[in-house]
Design a protein around this motif. Structure first.
Motif, PDB file in Angstrom:
ATOM      1  N   ALA A 277      27.539  -6.077   0.068  1.00 27.20           N
ATOM      2  CA  ALA A 277      27.039  -6.410   1.401  1.00 27.20           C
ATOM      3  C   ALA A 277      27.929  -7.435   2.082  1.00 27.20           C
ATOM      4  O   ALA A 277      28.202  -7.350   3.287  1.00 27.20           O
ATOM      5  CB  ALA A 277      25.606  -6.924   1.311  1.00 27.20           C
ATOM      6  N   ALA A 278      28.417  -8.414   1.322  1.00 32.50           N
ATOM      7  CA  ALA A 278      29.295  -9.434   1.899  1.00 32.50           C
ATOM      8  C   ALA A 278      30.613  -8.812   2.345  1.00 32.50           C
ATOM      9  O   ALA A 278      31.134  -9.135   3.425  1.00 32.50           O
ATOM     10  CB  ALA A 278      29.540 -10.545   0.885  1.00 32.50           C
ATOM     11  N   ASN A 279      31.168  -7.921   1.530  1.00 38.49           N
ATOM     12  CA  ASN A 279      32.414  -7.251   1.914  1.00 38.49           C
ATOM     13  C   ASN A 279      32.209  -6.359   3.137  1.00 38.49           C
ATOM     14  O   ASN A 279      33.099  -6.232   3.982  1.00 38.49           O
ATOM     15  CB  ASN A 279      32.954  -6.420   0.754  1.00 38.49           C
ATOM     16  CG  ASN A 279      33.655  -7.272  -0.283  1.00 38.49           C
ATOM     17  OD1 ASN A 279      34.098  -8.376   0.016  1.00 38.49           O
ATOM     18  ND2 ASN A 279      33.744  -6.768  -1.498  1.00 38.49           N
ATOM     19  N   LEU A 280      31.040  -5.744   3.210  1.00 32.47           N
ATOM     20  CA  LEU A 280      30.752  -4.899   4.375  1.00 32.47           C
ATOM     21  C   LEU A 280      30.695  -5.743   5.639  1.00 32.47           C
ATOM     22  O   LEU A 280      31.201  -5.345   6.697  1.00 32.47           O
ATOM     23  CB  LEU A 280      29.434  -4.157   4.164  1.00 32.47           C
ATOM     24  CG  LEU A 280      29.049  -3.137   5.238  1.00 32.47           C
ATOM     25  CD1 LEU A 280      30.106  -2.052   5.360  1.00 32.47           C
ATOM     26  CD2 LEU A 280      27.687  -2.521   4.926  1.00 32.47           C
ATOM     27  N   ARG A 281      30.089  -6.928   5.536  1.00 29.89           N
ATOM     28  CA  ARG A 281      30.044  -7.824   6.696  1.00 29.89           C
ATOM     29  C   ARG A 281      31.450  -8.266   7.089  1.00 29.89           C
ATOM     30  O   ARG A 281      31.784  -8.361   8.272  1.00 29.89           O
ATOM     31  CB  ARG A 281      29.166  -9.038   6.390  1.00 29.89           C
ATOM     32  CG  ARG A 281      27.666  -8.742   6.372  1.00 29.89           C
ATOM     33  CD  ARG A 281      26.862 -10.023   6.367  1.00 29.89           C
ATOM     34  NE  ARG A 281      27.084 -10.803   5.162  1.00 29.89           N
ATOM     35  CZ  ARG A 281      26.374 -10.677   4.044  1.00 29.89           C
ATOM     36  NH1 ARG A 281      25.406  -9.779   3.978  1.00 29.89           N
ATOM     37  NH2 ARG A 281      26.635 -11.431   2.992  1.00 29.89           N
ATOM     38  N   ARG A 282      32.287  -8.544   6.092  1.00 36.35           N
ATOM     39  CA  ARG A 282      33.674  -8.912   6.378  1.00 36.35           C
ATOM     40  C   ARG A 282      34.387  -7.781   7.109  1.00 36.35           C
ATOM     41  O   ARG A 282      35.097  -8.002   8.097  1.00 36.35           O
ATOM     42  CB  ARG A 282      34.421  -9.212   5.085  1.00 36.35           C
ATOM     43  CG  ARG A 282      34.056 -10.511   4.400  1.00 36.35           C
ATOM     44  CD  ARG A 282      34.902 -10.646   3.154  1.00 36.35           C
ATOM     45  NE  ARG A 282      34.626 -11.862   2.423  1.00 36.35           N
ATOM     46  CZ  ARG A 282      35.224 -12.194   1.278  1.00 36.35           C
ATOM     47  NH1 ARG A 282      36.126 -11.362   0.759  1.00 36.35           N
ATOM     48  NH2 ARG A 282      34.937 -13.320   0.662  1.00 36.35           N
ATOM     49  N   ARG A 284      33.149  -5.388   8.893  1.00 37.15           N
ATOM     50  CA  ARG A 284      32.640  -5.232  10.253  1.00 37.15           C
ATOM     51  C   ARG A 284      33.244  -6.280  11.180  1.00 37.15           C
ATOM     52  O   ARG A 284      33.552  -5.994  12.341  1.00 37.15           O
ATOM     53  CB  ARG A 284      31.114  -5.329  10.252  1.00 37.15           C
ATOM     54  CG  ARG A 284      30.422  -4.130   9.613  1.00 37.15           C
ATOM     55  CD  ARG A 284      28.932  -4.355   9.460  1.00 37.15           C
ATOM     56  NE  ARG A 284      28.283  -4.621  10.748  1.00 37.15           N
ATOM     57  CZ  ARG A 284      26.995  -4.931  10.861  1.00 37.15           C
ATOM     58  NH1 ARG A 284      26.237  -5.025   9.765  1.00 37.15           N
ATOM     59  NH2 ARG A 284      26.472  -5.140  12.052  1.00 37.15           N
ATOM     60  N   SER A 285      33.440  -7.484  10.672  1.00 35.22           N
ATOM     61  CA  SER A 285      34.027  -8.534  11.508  1.00 35.22           C
ATOM     62  C   SER A 285      35.507  -8.279  11.800  1.00 35.22           C
ATOM     63  O   SER A 285      36.058  -8.827  12.755  1.00 35.22           O
ATOM     64  CB  SER A 285      33.860  -9.898  10.828  1.00 35.22           C
ATOM     65  OG  SER A 285      34.672  -9.995   9.666  1.00 35.22           O
ATOM     66  N   GLU A 413      39.504 -15.332   2.322  1.00 34.22           N
ATOM     67  CA  GLU A 413      39.144 -13.979   2.741  1.00 34.22           C
ATOM     68  C   GLU A 413      40.353 -13.125   3.087  1.00 34.22           C
ATOM     69  O   GLU A 413      40.220 -11.965   3.461  1.00 34.22           O
ATOM     70  CB  GLU A 413      38.224 -14.053   3.973  1.00 34.22           C
ATOM     71  CG  GLU A 413      36.910 -14.765   3.715  1.00 34.22           C
ATOM     72  CD  GLU A 413      36.023 -14.776   4.937  1.00 34.22           C
ATOM     73  OE1 GLU A 413      36.408 -14.140   5.938  1.00 34.22           O
ATOM     74  OE2 GLU A 413      34.961 -15.404   4.887  1.00 34.22           O
TER      75      GLU A 413
END
Length: 461
Positions: A277-282, A284-285, A413
């Motif tokens: 989920a954290a990688n997905l948020r990254r 998307r950003s 990141e």
């Protein structure tokens, strides 16, 4: 997160307050200090030869498939390499380099030989099998040579990047010289190209010093951790842990995201596991500031190269060519020349607004498509200028996208961001392959219906 030129790995612009000849000389001296010429030469040859076959195949697409859409050659040249890079990391480290590299050379030469020896009257599918073999070799070679830089330090990484950067220009130029200027047949030109991978054998077994590899751990082909491995002089070989981040940044700007991701992997902070989920948020950003402009420019330029360029034809008496097949490879050469210049310009010219060149590239696609339909550009020499401009825009967006990530994304990141954004170029090329196939057929049919049947006069070589 803004970074100065001195901390970002970029040279200051000439005339800027932070620039001086002393700064340039010091930076260059730092890069070349303790550099082993044989290592630099070996990795430059690795980068050049591993990528040059890919470029030659695309330059020869018109001759390989004739009136069949050139997008099929693009897909056959890209997809196997892409899939190899997805799968091979899980097992390739168990195969010694001394075994891998001869296998890659054999695959690449066999693929080019199969393409060359397949008669023009035979099925295009047989030629595409040869293209697939060469593509598999290229993908495996990229993984292997990037891994090999781990044992030879940051200058090997920079040399690899320089070699890959020159491959586009050398490959497209070599094919134009052999087929158009010298007048060799397509078969002979491809057979000459099939001998090029042998250079990698010479570079690995003759040119490259074997000391760092001979002291590396054999099991799983990984270096012994903790600095226990020593070279022949009693010193620990340089690894990516020794690479200054500014040097890794400079390596980023030549070869691409895969190199940069490797170089930065050991500099990433907080190396713990990250949730999906954290990688997905990254991801998307990253999409709108970095991934979308890179995706757009790759879709536009490869749709031009594979779908529109084959139909950008003029009467032979109004061109410098003697055959209609000569247009396509020369367009490829001009495009690669523009890319090479733009990718080499980042230490001196930076573009921060990535959407501007991306949209200009989309404008090139619209302009050239309209000309293919309406035939309103009066001279082929104006088309030459637009194709060269296309290459400049494509190279500029590519190199500046990753430079922007390097400057603006937090260090912890950065590795993920570089790797995630690199999906855009592969995705853009794949989309363009399908678009190009449809557009070439449509544009050629339109031209024939309106009295311009030049695209039908081109046969496979």
């Amino acid at each position: 997160m803004n970074r100065s030129a001195s901390t970002s790995g970029l040279l200051p612009m000439p005339g800027a307050p932070s620039s001086s000849w002393a700064v340039y000389r010091a930076r260059l001296g730092n890069l070349l200090k303790s550099a082993d010429t044989s290592v630099l030469l070996a990795f430059w040859l690795f980068g050049l030869i591993n990528n040059v076959i890919y470029v030659i195949i695309l330059s020869a697409a018109q001759d390989l498939v004739g009136n069949v859409p050139k997008g099929v050659v693009l897909l056959a040249d890209v997809m196997p390499s892409f899939l190899t890079k997805l799968v091979a990391p899980y097992f390739i480290h168990r195969i010694p380099y001394s075994t891998r590299i001869p296998c890659f050379v054999a695959l690449s030469s066999a693929g080019m030989g199969l393409v060359a020896f397949t008669p023009a009257s035979q099925s295009v599918a047989i030629k595409l099998i040869g293209v697939v073999l060469a593509s598999l070799s290229s993908g495996g070679g990229e993984l292997s040579f990037l891994g090999l830089t781990h044992y030879y330090g940051h200058m090997s990484l920079a040399a690899w990047g320089s070699g890959t950067g020159g491959a586009g220009l050398v490959g497209s130029g070599l094919y134009v010289v052999m087929t158009t200027w010298i007048g060799l047949s397509v078969k002979t030109s491809l057979l000459v190209s099939a001998t090029l991978p042998v250079v990698m054998l010479v570079a690995f077994f003759v040119v490259l010093p074997r000391g760092p590899l001979s002291h590396a751990a054999v099991k799983d082909y990984e270096p012994v951790p903790g600095g226990d491995v020593q070279d022949e002089g009693g010193e620990r070989p340089e690894t990516f842990d020794d690479i200054p981040e500014d040097s890794a940044a400079q390596s980023l700007l030549a070869p691409g995201a895969a190199v940069a991701s490797t170089a930065y992997s050991t500099h990433a902070r907080g190396g713990g596991k990250t949730s999906f989920a954290a990688n997905l948020r990254r991801a998307r950003s990253l999409f709108f500031p970095y991934m979308l402009p890179l995706l757009l420019v790759y879709i536009a330029e490869y749709t031009i190269n594979q779908g529109v360029a084959p139909t950008l034809l003029f009467p032979l008496e109004q061109s410098p060519f003697s055959e209609f097949r000569d247009f396509y490879p020369f367009y490829g050469f001009l495009y690669q020349l523009g890319v090479f210049i733009a990718r080499s310009s980042s230490p001196f010219v930076r573009i921060h607004h990535l959407y501007l060149p991306s949209l200009l590239q989309v404008g090139n696609l619209v302009l050239l498509t309209l000309h293919a339909l309406l035939n309103f550009i009066p001279s082929v020499y104006l088309i030459f200028v637009v194709i060269f401009w296309e290459g400049l825009l494509g190279g500029a967006v590519y190199v500046n996208t990753f430079a922007e990530i390097m400057e603006n994304v937090p260090v912890e990141e950065r590795e993920f961001s570089l790797g995630a954004t690199s999906v855009s170029d592969s995705g853009g090329i794949s989309i363009a392959g399908f678009l190009g196939m449809a557009m070439e057929v449509w544009l050629c049919d339109w031209q024939v219906q309106h009295g311009r049947d030049w695209c039908r006069r081109i046969k496979a070589g």
